[in-house]
Design an enzyme around this catalytic site. Structure first.
Site, PDB file in Angstrom:
ATOM      1  N   GLU A  91      31.693 -23.929 -16.544  1.00 17.95           N
ATOM      2  CA  GLU A  91      31.178 -25.274 -16.331  1.00 17.95           C
ATOM      3  C   GLU A  91      29.647 -25.252 -16.315  1.00 17.95           C
ATOM      4  O   GLU A  91      29.026 -24.293 -15.870  1.00 17.95           O
ATOM      5  CB  GLU A  91      31.723 -25.851 -15.019  1.00 17.95           C
ATOM      6  CG  GLU A  91      33.232 -26.108 -15.132  1.00 17.95           C
ATOM      7  CD  GLU A  91      33.826 -26.812 -13.925  1.00 17.95           C
ATOM      8  OE1 GLU A  91      34.615 -27.744 -14.135  1.00 17.95           O
ATOM      9  OE2 GLU A  91      33.507 -26.438 -12.775  1.00 17.95           O
ATOM     10  N   CYS A 104      22.123 -26.977 -14.978  1.00 19.77           N
ATOM     11  CA  CYS A 104      22.578 -25.865 -14.145  1.00 19.77           C
ATOM     12  C   CYS A 104      23.574 -25.068 -14.980  1.00 19.77           C
ATOM     13  O   CYS A 104      24.631 -25.574 -15.342  1.00 19.77           O
ATOM     14  CB  CYS A 104      23.237 -26.403 -12.878  1.00 19.77           C
ATOM     15  SG  CYS A 104      23.994 -25.115 -11.854  1.00 19.77           S
ATOM     16  N   CYS A 111      33.328 -14.917 -10.814  1.00 21.18           N
ATOM     17  CA  CYS A 111      32.334 -14.211  -9.991  1.00 21.18           C
ATOM     18  C   CYS A 111      33.094 -13.225  -9.115  1.00 21.18           C
ATOM     19  O   CYS A 111      34.231 -13.478  -8.732  1.00 21.18           O
ATOM     20  CB  CYS A 111      31.590 -15.221  -9.106  1.00 21.18           C
ATOM     21  SG  CYS A 111      30.295 -14.493  -8.074  1.00 21.18           S
ATOM     22  N   CYS A 115      32.036 -14.928  -1.856  1.00 20.20           N
ATOM     23  CA  CYS A 115      31.538 -15.768  -0.753  1.00 20.20           C
ATOM     24  C   CYS A 115      32.644 -16.735  -0.305  1.00 20.20           C
ATOM     25  O   CYS A 115      33.302 -17.349  -1.135  1.00 20.20           O
ATOM     26  CB  CYS A 115      30.301 -16.552  -1.184  1.00 20.20           C
ATOM     27  SG  CYS A 115      28.919 -15.494  -1.640  1.00 20.20           S
ATOM     28  N   CYS A 118      32.788 -20.626  -1.493  1.00 19.94           N
ATOM     29  CA  CYS A 118      32.492 -20.968  -2.887  1.00 19.94           C
ATOM     30  C   CYS A 118      33.724 -20.924  -3.789  1.00 19.94           C
ATOM     31  O   CYS A 118      34.526 -19.991  -3.710  1.00 19.94           O
ATOM     32  CB  CYS A 118      31.432 -20.006  -3.415  1.00 19.94           C
ATOM     33  SG  CYS A 118      30.910 -20.366  -5.101  1.00 19.94           S
ATOM     34  N   GLY A 158      28.986 -17.489 -11.178  1.00 24.53           N
ATOM     35  CA  GLY A 158      28.483 -16.159 -11.481  1.00 24.53           C
ATOM     36  C   GLY A 158      27.321 -15.751 -10.609  1.00 24.53           C
ATOM     37  O   GLY A 158      26.657 -16.582  -9.998  1.00 24.53           O
ATOM     38  N   GLU A 159      27.099 -14.434 -10.544  1.00 27.49           N
ATOM     39  CA  GLU A 159      25.964 -13.884  -9.798  1.00 27.49           C
ATOM     40  C   GLU A 159      24.991 -13.308 -10.828  1.00 27.49           C
ATOM     41  O   GLU A 159      25.276 -12.269 -11.444  1.00 27.49           O
ATOM     42  CB  GLU A 159      26.467 -12.803  -8.822  1.00 27.49           C
ATOM     43  CG  GLU A 159      25.395 -11.938  -8.204  1.00 27.49           C
ATOM     44  CD  GLU A 159      24.199 -12.705  -7.630  1.00 27.49           C
ATOM     45  OE1 GLU A 159      24.392 -13.651  -6.846  1.00 27.49           O
ATOM     46  OE2 GLU A 159      23.055 -12.343  -7.984  1.00 27.49           O
ATOM     47  N   SER A 190      19.156 -17.917  -8.887  1.00 29.86           N
ATOM     48  CA  SER A 190      19.642 -17.808  -7.520  1.00 29.86           C
ATOM     49  C   SER A 190      20.524 -16.577  -7.357  1.00 29.86           C
ATOM     50  O   SER A 190      21.360 -16.291  -8.212  1.00 29.86           O
ATOM     51  CB  SER A 190      20.439 -19.076  -7.200  1.00 29.86           C
ATOM     52  OG  SER A 190      20.956 -19.023  -5.897  1.00 29.86           O
ATOM     53  N   SER A 213      20.354 -16.929  -1.590  1.00 29.30           N
ATOM     54  CA  SER A 213      21.389 -17.616  -0.823  1.00 29.30           C
ATOM     55  C   SER A 213      21.555 -16.884   0.496  1.00 29.30           C
ATOM     56  O   SER A 213      22.208 -15.859   0.568  1.00 29.30           O
ATOM     57  CB  SER A 213      22.706 -17.605  -1.609  1.00 29.30           C
ATOM     58  OG  SER A 213      22.532 -18.311  -2.812  1.00 29.30           O
ATOM     59  N   LEU A 214      20.917 -17.418   1.523  1.00 32.39           N
ATOM     60  CA  LEU A 214      20.874 -16.715   2.808  1.00 32.39           C
ATOM     61  C   LEU A 214      22.070 -17.100   3.686  1.00 32.39           C
ATOM     62  O   LEU A 214      22.875 -16.251   4.053  1.00 32.39           O
ATOM     63  CB  LEU A 214      19.540 -17.022   3.504  1.00 32.39           C
ATOM     64  CG  LEU A 214      19.221 -16.231   4.755  1.00 32.39           C
ATOM     65  CD1 LEU A 214      19.152 -14.733   4.487  1.00 32.39           C
ATOM     66  CD2 LEU A 214      17.899 -16.713   5.375  1.00 32.39           C
ATOM     67  N   HIS A 215      22.165 -18.357   4.035  1.00 40.33           N
ATOM     68  CA  HIS A 215      23.331 -18.944   4.716  1.00 40.33           C
ATOM     69  C   HIS A 215      23.638 -18.458   6.133  1.00 40.33           C
ATOM     70  O   HIS A 215      24.493 -19.040   6.814  1.00 40.33           O
ATOM     71  CB  HIS A 215      24.607 -18.817   3.874  1.00 40.33           C
ATOM     72  CG  HIS A 215      24.496 -19.370   2.493  1.00 40.33           C
ATOM     73  ND1 HIS A 215      23.845 -20.547   2.203  1.00 40.33           N
ATOM     74  CD2 HIS A 215      24.944 -18.888   1.302  1.00 40.33           C
ATOM     75  CE1 HIS A 215      23.908 -20.775   0.885  1.00 40.33           C
ATOM     76  NE2 HIS A 215      24.551 -19.786   0.322  1.00 40.33           N
ATOM     77  N   ASN A 289      29.477 -28.156   0.476  1.00 40.23           N
ATOM     78  CA  ASN A 289      30.338 -29.035  -0.311  1.00 40.23           C
ATOM     79  C   ASN A 289      31.790 -28.624  -0.158  1.00 40.23           C
ATOM     80  O   ASN A 289      32.095 -27.442  -0.116  1.00 40.23           O
ATOM     81  CB  ASN A 289      29.952 -28.958  -1.789  1.00 40.23           C
ATOM     82  CG  ASN A 289      28.574 -29.517  -2.023  1.00 40.23           C
ATOM     83  OD1 ASN A 289      28.297 -30.660  -1.708  1.00 40.23           O
ATOM     84  ND2 ASN A 289      27.682 -28.690  -2.548  1.00 40.23           N
ATOM     85  N   CYS A 332      26.964 -27.704  -5.820  1.00 38.86           N
ATOM     86  CA  CYS A 332      26.900 -26.277  -5.540  1.00 38.86           C
ATOM     87  C   CYS A 332      28.216 -25.750  -5.007  1.00 38.86           C
ATOM     88  O   CYS A 332      28.789 -26.318  -4.092  1.00 38.86           O
ATOM     89  CB  CYS A 332      25.845 -25.979  -4.477  1.00 38.86           C
ATOM     90  SG  CYS A 332      24.239 -26.555  -4.911  1.00 38.86           S
TER      91      CYS A 332
HETATM   92  N1  SAH Z   1      25.690 -16.303  -7.148  1.00 37.15           N
HETATM   93  C1  SAH Z   1      24.406 -16.950  -7.023  1.00 37.15           C
HETATM   94  C2  SAH Z   1      24.366 -18.212  -7.834  1.00 37.15           C
HETATM   95  C3  SAH Z   1      25.186 -19.347  -7.288  1.00 37.15           C
HETATM   96  S1  SAH Z   1      24.068 -20.580  -6.877  1.00 37.15           S
HETATM   97  C4  SAH Z   1      24.099 -17.171  -5.558  1.00 37.15           C
HETATM   98  O1  SAH Z   1      24.920 -16.839  -4.728  1.00 37.15           O
HETATM   99  O2  SAH Z   1      22.997 -17.574  -5.241  1.00 37.15           O
HETATM  100  C5  SAH Z   1      24.993 -21.672  -6.023  1.00 37.15           C
HETATM  101  C6  SAH Z   1      24.463 -21.926  -4.633  1.00 37.15           C
HETATM  102  O3  SAH Z   1      25.407 -22.759  -3.986  1.00 37.15           O
HETATM  103  C7  SAH Z   1      24.379 -20.663  -3.814  1.00 37.15           C
HETATM  104  O4  SAH Z   1      23.334 -20.757  -2.900  1.00 37.15           O
HETATM  105  C8  SAH Z   1      25.683 -20.683  -3.097  1.00 37.15           C
HETATM  106  O5  SAH Z   1      25.686 -19.876  -1.958  1.00 37.15           O
HETATM  107  C9  SAH Z   1      25.822 -22.152  -2.788  1.00 37.15           C
HETATM  108  N2  SAH Z   1      27.180 -22.580  -2.497  1.00 37.15           N
HETATM  109  C10 SAH Z   1      28.337 -21.968  -2.809  1.00 37.15           C
HETATM  110  N3  SAH Z   1      29.383 -22.684  -2.370  1.00 37.15           N
HETATM  111  C11 SAH Z   1      28.870 -23.766  -1.771  1.00 37.15           C
HETATM  112  C12 SAH Z   1      29.447 -24.894  -1.143  1.00 37.15           C
HETATM  113  N4  SAH Z   1      30.764 -25.029  -1.037  1.00 37.15           N
HETATM  114  N5  SAH Z   1      28.615 -25.824  -0.661  1.00 37.15           N
HETATM  115  C13 SAH Z   1      27.275 -25.712  -0.783  1.00 37.15           C
HETATM  116  N6  SAH Z   1      26.680 -24.681  -1.378  1.00 37.15           N
HETATM  117  C14 SAH Z   1      27.471 -23.712  -1.863  1.00 37.15           C
END
Ligand code: SAH
Length: 341
Positions: A91, A104, A111, A115, A118, A158-159, A190, A213-215, A289, A332
Site C-alpha cells: 500500500e 508515503c 515487515c 511491533c 502495527c 516495512g522497516e 523512519s 519510532s521511540l514509543h 490508530n 500510520c
Molecule cells: N518500520 C519503520 C517505518 C514505519 S513508519 C518504523 O518503525 O519507524 C510508521 C510509523 O507509525 C512508525 O513510527 C510506527 O511505529 C507507527 N505506528 C505503527 N502502528 C501504529 C498505530 N497503530 N498507530 C499509530 N502509529 C503507528
C-alpha cells in the site's frame, strides 16, 4: 534474471546500454523517460521498436499496477493497493497538505519487526522492495493524480533499515537532479531503531530526516511493545541519534504513538522530555490508530493535549501528527499487503 533497470543510476545505465551495443546518449534518453516522464516502454517515442523489444526481454520495469484506490471522505487522502510483477502487493498513501503533496511509500512487502501496535507486521516479512519498486510507487501515484510530489516519507509497511542498501539507493535516485529531483530535505526515513544501520546511514552524509519510532521511554516498557528493543537499548539509540546529528547536522524526529494507559502518563512525558532534550529531537505525537487485530486504544484528546503541553513547557519542539486517512485505514500502522477481508 532480468535487469532491474529502474534501479540503475545514470552511469550504470550507460554501462548497460553500451554492453548491448547502444550509444551512450540512449541511456540518458531512457533515464529521462523512466525517471522524469514516467511512461511505459511502449510510449518512449525516440526509442526504436527493436531496442524496445530487447529492453522488454532483458529488463524489469518496476512500476506497479493499481489494484485498488480508496479516498478519505475526511481529508482527501488516497490509499492505493499496488501490485508488482511477481504478484506481491503493497500500500502507498497520497496526502495533500497546504505546503504540498506527500507520498508515503512502503519499503518491504510486510515487515518482520513485530511491533505490537502495527498492522504491517501481522503476516511477517515477504520480501524487500527494490529501489525501483520504491520509485515506482511514487511515479505511479504522480501519474494517477496528475500532481507533483513534493515530500516523501518512507513510513509505509516495512522497516527501511532492514532493507538498507535498496533504501539508500532509492534516496539517491529520487533526489537526483536528472531524475524526479526531490530535495533530500523533503525526504523522511523512519526506523524502529536498528542502531548499526542508523550509524551507517549517518556516514552516507545524506540530507534526509531520520525519524526514530521511540514509543516508550524505558527499556522495560519498550521491550513490551517493540521486540527490537530487546536488541538495542534506549541509551544506544540516543548515541546513534547524536551521532546522526553530528555527522549530518540534521535534527532527529522522535515518533511517539500515544496508547491509552500504556505510555501516556506523567512519568512518560518526563522521560520523553529528557530524551528529546538530550539529543535536540523534534517530537511527533501520534494518537495510536486502531488496528482490528490489536487491542490498543488511543489516548484521550485531553491526555494528548496535556502530554503535548508538558513537553512544550520544557521547550521541546513538539507537534501532533494530523491523522490523515484514518477512515480508509491509511494512517500510520494501518498499512497491509492485501485487502482486508
Ligand atoms: N518500520 C519503520 C517505518 C514505519 S513508519 C518504523 O518503525 O519507524 C510508521 C510509523 O507509525 C512508525 O513510527 C510506527 O511505529 C507507527 N505506528 C505503527 N502502528 C501504529 C498505530 N497503530 N498507530 C499509530 N502509529 C503507528
Amino acid at each position: 534474471m532480468k535487469i532491474d533497470i529502474m534501479s540503475l543510476d545514470l552511469s550504470e545505465l550507460t554501462e548497460f546500454m553500451t554492453s548491448i551495443g547502444e550509444k551512450a546518449f540512449r541511456a540518458k534518453q531512457l533515464y529521462d523517460w523512466m525517471h522524469v516522464k514516467h511512461v511505459p516502454l511502449s510510449e518512449m517515442s525516440n526509442i526504436s521498436d527493436k531496442l524496445k523489444g530487447i529492453l522488454d526481454e532483458k529488463c524489469y520495469f518496476a512500476t506497479p499496477e493499481e489494484i485498488k484506490v480508496q479516498e478519505s471522505r475526511i481529508d482527501g487522502t488516497r490509499k492505493y493497493l499496488f501490485k508488482f510483477a511477481d504478484g506481491n502487493m503493497v500500500e502507498t498513501v497520497w496526502m495533500k497538505y497546504h505546503h504540498g503533496n506527500s507520498v508515503c511509500i512502503s519499503s518491504q512487502v510486510g515487515c518482520r519487526m513485530g511491533c505490537s501496535f502495527c498492522a504491517s507486521t501481522l503476516d511477517g516479512l515477504e520480501r524487500n522492495l527494490t529501489a525501483s519498486e520504491m520509485l515506482g510507487q511514487i511515479y505511479k501515484v504522480s501519474n494517477l493524480t496528475g500532481e507533483r510530489v513534493s515530500n516523501i516519507v518512507v513510513m509505509g509497511s516495512g522497516e527501511p533499515m532492514d532493507n538498507y542498501d535498496n533504501v539508500v539507493r532509492f534516496v539517491r535516485l529520487v533526489s537526483d537532479p536528472g531524475g524526479l529531483n526531490i530535495s533530500q530535505r523533503n525526504i523522511t526515513v523512519s526506523t524502529c531503531g536498528l542502531v548499526p544501520m542508523m550509524k551507517k546511514l549517518a556516514d552516507e552524509k545524506l540530507q534526509i530526516t531520520l525519524a526514530l519510532s521511540l514509543h516508550a521511554v524505558t527499556d522495560e516498557k519498550r521491550r513490551e511493545i517493540m521486540p527490537i528493543a530487546k536488541s538495542y537499548t534506549i541509551s544506544q539509540l540516543m548515541d546513534a541519534c547524536s551521532y546522526y546529528f553530528d555527522r549530518t547536522g540534521r535534527r532527529i524526529t522522535f515518533e511517539y504513538s500515544l496508547i491509552r494507559g500504556v505510555n501516556d502518563t506523567e512519568p512518560d512525558a518526563e522521560g520523553l522530555i529528557k530524551l528529546a532534550g538530550g539529543v535536540g529531537a523534534h517530537v511527533n505525537l501520534i494518537p495510536v490508530n486502531p488496528v482490528t487485530e490489536r487491542g490498543y486504544k488511543e489516548s484521550t484528546r485531553e491526555a494528548v493535549m496535556a502530554f503535548k503541553n508538558k513537553l512544550e513547557k520544557k521547550r521541546i519542539n513538539v507537534t501532533i501528527r494530523r491523522e490523515m486517512g484514518r477512515d480508509i485505514d491509511g494512517a500510520c500502522g494501518q498499512l497491509r499487503r492485501r485487502y482486508i477481508d
